[in-house]
Design a protein around this motif. Structure first.
Motif, PDB file in Angstrom:
ATOM      1  N   TYR A   1       0.808  -1.231   0.000  1.00 50.67           N
ATOM      2  CA  TYR A   1       0.000   0.000   0.000  1.00 50.67           C
ATOM      3  C   TYR A   1       0.836   1.275   0.000  1.00 50.67           C
ATOM      4  O   TYR A   1       0.308   2.358  -0.249  1.00 50.67           O
TER       5      TYR A   1
ATOM      6  N   ALA B   1      -6.343  -7.281   7.611  1.00 53.20           N
ATOM      7  CA  ALA B   1      -7.619  -6.605   7.324  1.00 53.20           C
ATOM      8  C   ALA B   1      -7.825  -5.335   8.156  1.00 53.20           C
ATOM      9  O   ALA B   1      -8.125  -4.264   7.593  1.00 53.20           O
ATOM     10  N   PRO B   2      -7.640  -5.390   9.500  1.00 52.02           N
ATOM     11  CA  PRO B   2      -7.872  -4.146  10.253  1.00 52.02           C
ATOM     12  C   PRO B   2      -6.877  -3.043   9.895  1.00 52.02           C
ATOM     13  O   PRO B   2      -7.234  -1.858   9.904  1.00 52.02           O
TER      14      PRO B   2
ATOM     15  N   VAL C   1      -5.507  -2.589   6.912  1.00 54.68           N
ATOM     16  CA  VAL C   1      -5.872  -2.041   5.593  1.00 54.68           C
ATOM     17  C   VAL C   1      -7.042  -1.070   5.763  1.00 54.68           C
ATOM     18  O   VAL C   1      -7.059   0.024   5.178  1.00 54.68           O
ATOM     19  N   GLU C   2      -8.001  -1.464   6.617  1.00 55.62           N
ATOM     20  CA  GLU C   2      -9.171  -0.590   6.844  1.00 55.62           C
ATOM     21  C   GLU C   2      -8.757   0.727   7.506  1.00 55.62           C
ATOM     22  O   GLU C   2      -9.390   1.758   7.302  1.00 55.62           O
TER      23      GLU C   2
ATOM     24  N   VAL D   1     -12.121  -8.985   0.926  1.00 56.20           N
ATOM     25  CA  VAL D   1     -12.023  -8.853   2.393  1.00 56.20           C
ATOM     26  C   VAL D   1     -12.116  -7.378   2.788  1.00 56.20           C
ATOM     27  O   VAL D   1     -12.824  -7.023   3.722  1.00 56.20           O
ATOM     28  N   VAL D   2     -11.384  -6.534   2.078  1.00 56.29           N
ATOM     29  CA  VAL D   2     -11.511  -5.082   2.296  1.00 56.29           C
ATOM     30  C   VAL D   2     -11.722  -4.451   0.926  1.00 56.29           C
ATOM     31  O   VAL D   2     -10.945  -4.689  -0.001  1.00 56.29           O
ATOM     32  N   ASP D   3     -12.782  -3.648   0.816  1.00 54.00           N
ATOM     33  CA  ASP D   3     -13.157  -3.047  -0.473  1.00 54.00           C
ATOM     34  C   ASP D   3     -12.805  -1.559  -0.453  1.00 54.00           C
ATOM     35  O   ASP D   3     -13.404  -0.787   0.302  1.00 54.00           O
ATOM     36  N   GLY D   4     -11.851  -1.160  -1.279  1.00 48.50           N
ATOM     37  CA  GLY D   4     -11.447   0.257  -1.299  1.00 48.50           C
ATOM     38  C   GLY D   4     -12.134   1.058  -2.382  1.00 48.50           C
ATOM     39  O   GLY D   4     -11.850   2.246  -2.564  1.00 48.50           O
TER      40      GLY D   4
ATOM     41  N   THR E   1      -7.282  -2.186  -0.648  1.00 44.59           N
ATOM     42  CA  THR E   1      -8.161  -3.305  -0.989  1.00 44.59           C
ATOM     43  C   THR E   1      -7.428  -4.623  -0.768  1.00 44.59           C
ATOM     44  O   THR E   1      -6.250  -4.742  -1.121  1.00 44.59           O
ATOM     45  N   LEU E   2      -8.163  -5.590  -0.197  1.00 48.42           N
ATOM     46  CA  LEU E   2      -7.574  -6.901   0.070  1.00 48.42           C
ATOM     47  C   LEU E   2      -8.479  -7.972  -0.521  1.00 48.42           C
ATOM     48  O   LEU E   2      -9.672  -8.048  -0.186  1.00 48.42           O
TER      49      LEU E   2
END
Ligand code: NAD
Length: 500
Positions: free
Chosen positions: A274, A303-304, A306-307, A348-351, A370-371
């Protein structure tokens, strides 16, 4: 609104063309300048100035050229923040990331200051009776560099410090998306003592590049950019009799073995995937955890984080990630995420729906981190280089499956393995068919005195950049064999000369 022009014969120059292109501030989404697009006449003028300057520049003792590079290094060091701000304003990367880019560029200038040492030739006494032989390196003449948007200062600095210090003149064709850094560097080279014509900048697009590729006085071309263009540059340049080194795109895998320190691996992935919004040719875009248990534990950690990424403009020094370079680049990244989900990946994570709420920056070209999990080899988001903040997780069950995955990809720029097992690490770095390898190092960019380059579709041409590979690329060797009258034979010799 600023107008970004060329640099010809030691000064800024408006050239002969009125054609121009918008330059955006990706953080706000607004047009902030116009970059001129050169016509063939402008390129020819820069090449003529360089050709005229070359004999005197090449004849200058190498120590003098090295001292000029040393002065340039000091200027860039002093004004690193100015260069970083110019980079961030047009590219969008954070201020600290831009400073890091400048530092990595300065390291190549530093390497160039050691030219008197690496330009030393070789000498053999008595290769025959009374005959000596020596080898020297000489410059090629006028060479050109064509560079991408993602490192508007560092990638040119992979090229011109080595080209100049070895006695060549250099013409830079920077990316039209973030062209301002090139002019700052040109002015500072002049200030450091580089004579007029020795370094030029031509702003432009395909027309400028094609004119350089066809120009008989350009002896070598260094290119960094996407693979399709790298292939074209290499094919056209070599067909026109030039030396070409053309570095292309990438899809870099990081293997996470079951014995790896997962906190360390997750933290390394955050920066490598990232950082710079994924717009690095050495970004890790594929994580390959070995076993499902490792994959689950890794995603739980990632995940946390990235969020929670702090996404914002470079003017906010707390930003960890900036926007993408253009609206089209942001749309492209989002498209790959949508396609990935359609093709069966787990989002899993949507950017995609990231909204920048800082006032004045709402229209910037931001994409959230995003993951994607359960990505497989056949998916577009795996095969293609996305060049955005999108990390794909491809689960594998063994070390060998991970290696086979990497070997199945066309790109082979960089890769990394995270493990505590020395045997596994050693086998990986020895056997993997990739140009740059990291062991518990996620972005293994070689230092300036080593050389940078990938394998397979990540490079076309034989020479990597900077370090001794750069010196070899920008010089040709000459070997002289000498005999003095006291050692001469009086009778003519018609057979092939041998040691005798
Ligand atoms: P790009 O290929 O679009 O552009 C690179 C340069 O080529 C620019 O100066 C551009 O003006 C010129 N160009 C573009 N289209 C052309 C055409 N049709 N004919 C002639 N010239 C053309 O690349 P980019 O989008 O600026 O940069 C991102 C790409 O660069 C990514 O693929 C990334 O992986 C790659 N890259 C590779 C390395 C490496 O070392 N391998 C380093 C940095 C970037």
């Amino acid at each position: 609104m600023s107008q970004i022009n060329h640099y010809i014969n030691g000064a800024r120059d408006n050239g002969t063309s009125s054609a121009s292109q918008d330059v955006y501030n990706p953080a706000t989404g607004e047009v902030q300048g116009q970059v001129l697009l050169a016509r063939a006449d402008d390129v020819n003028q820069a090449v003529a100035a360089a050709s005229a300057a070359w004999p005197a520049w090449a004849a200058l003792p190498v120590l003098r050229r090295a001292r000029i590079m040393d002065k340039f290094k000091n200027i860039v060091n002093e004004r690193a923040a100015i260069l970083a701000e110019a980079i961030s304003a047009e590219h969008g990367k954070t201020h600290d990331d831009a400073l890091g880019e400048v530092t990595r560029g300065i390291e190549v200038v530093e390497f160039a200051t050691s030219a008197p040492s690496f330009m030393k030739g070789e000498y053999s006494e008595d290769v025959g009776s009374g005959v000596d032989s020596h080898m020297i390196r000489q410059s090629l003449g006028v060479v050109a560099g064509i560079t991408p948007f993602n490192f508007p200062a560092m990638v040119p600095m992979w090229m011109f410090p080595v080209a100049l210090v070895t006695g060549n003149c250099f013409i830079l064709k920077p990316s039209e998306r973030d062209p301002s850094a090139s002019l700052l560097m040109a002015e500072w080279l002049t200030e450091a003592g580089v004579p007029a014509g020795v370094f030029g900048v031509i702003q432009g697009d395909k027309l400028a590049v094609d004119t350089l590729l066809a120009h008989p006085d350009i002896k070598a071309i260094s290119f960094v950019g996407s693979t399709a263009i790298a292939q074209y540059i290499h094919a056209t340049g070599t067909a026109n009799g030039k030396r070409v080194q053309a570095l292309g795109g990438a899809k870099n895998h990081m293997v996470i073995m079951p014995d790896a320190d997962l906190d360390m691996a997750a933290s390394a992935l955050m920066g490598a995937a990232y950082g710079s919004a994924g717009e690095r040719c050495m970004a890790i875009s594929v994580a390959v955890p070995v076993t499902d248990a490792v994959a689950d534990a890794l995603i739980e950690r990632l995940a946390p984080q990235v969020e929670a990424l702090k996404i914002g403009p470079a003017t906010d020094r707390a930003s960890e990630m900036g926007p993408l370079v253009t609206a089209a680049a942001a749309e492209r990244a989002n498209h790959y995420v949508t396609k990935g989900e359609e093709q069966g990946a787990k989002l899993v994570v949507d950017g995609r729906n990231f909204k920048q709420d800082k006032q004045g920056y709402e229209k910037g070209f931001y994409v959230g981190g995003t993951l994607l999990d359960n990505v497989t080899e056949d998916m577009d988001c795996y095969r293609d280089e996305i060049f955005g903040p999108v990390l794909s997780v491809v689960r594998k069950n063994s070390y060998q499956e991970a290696v086979d995955l990497i070997h199945g990809h066309n790109y082979a720029n960089g890769t990394a393995i995270f493990t505590r097992d020395g045997d596994v690490a050693r086998n990986f770095s020895k056997d993997i068919e990739v140009g740059m390898v990291g062991v518990n190092v996620p972005i293994p960019v070689p230092m300036a005195y080593h050389s940078f380059g990938g394998w397979k579709s990540s490079i076309f041409g034989e020479h990597h950049m900077h370090g001794m590979e750069g010196v070899r690329f920008y010089t040709r060797i000459k070997t002289t064999t000498t005999r003095w009258p006291s050692g001469m034979r009086a009778d003519p010799q018609f057979t092939m000369p041998t040691l005798g």
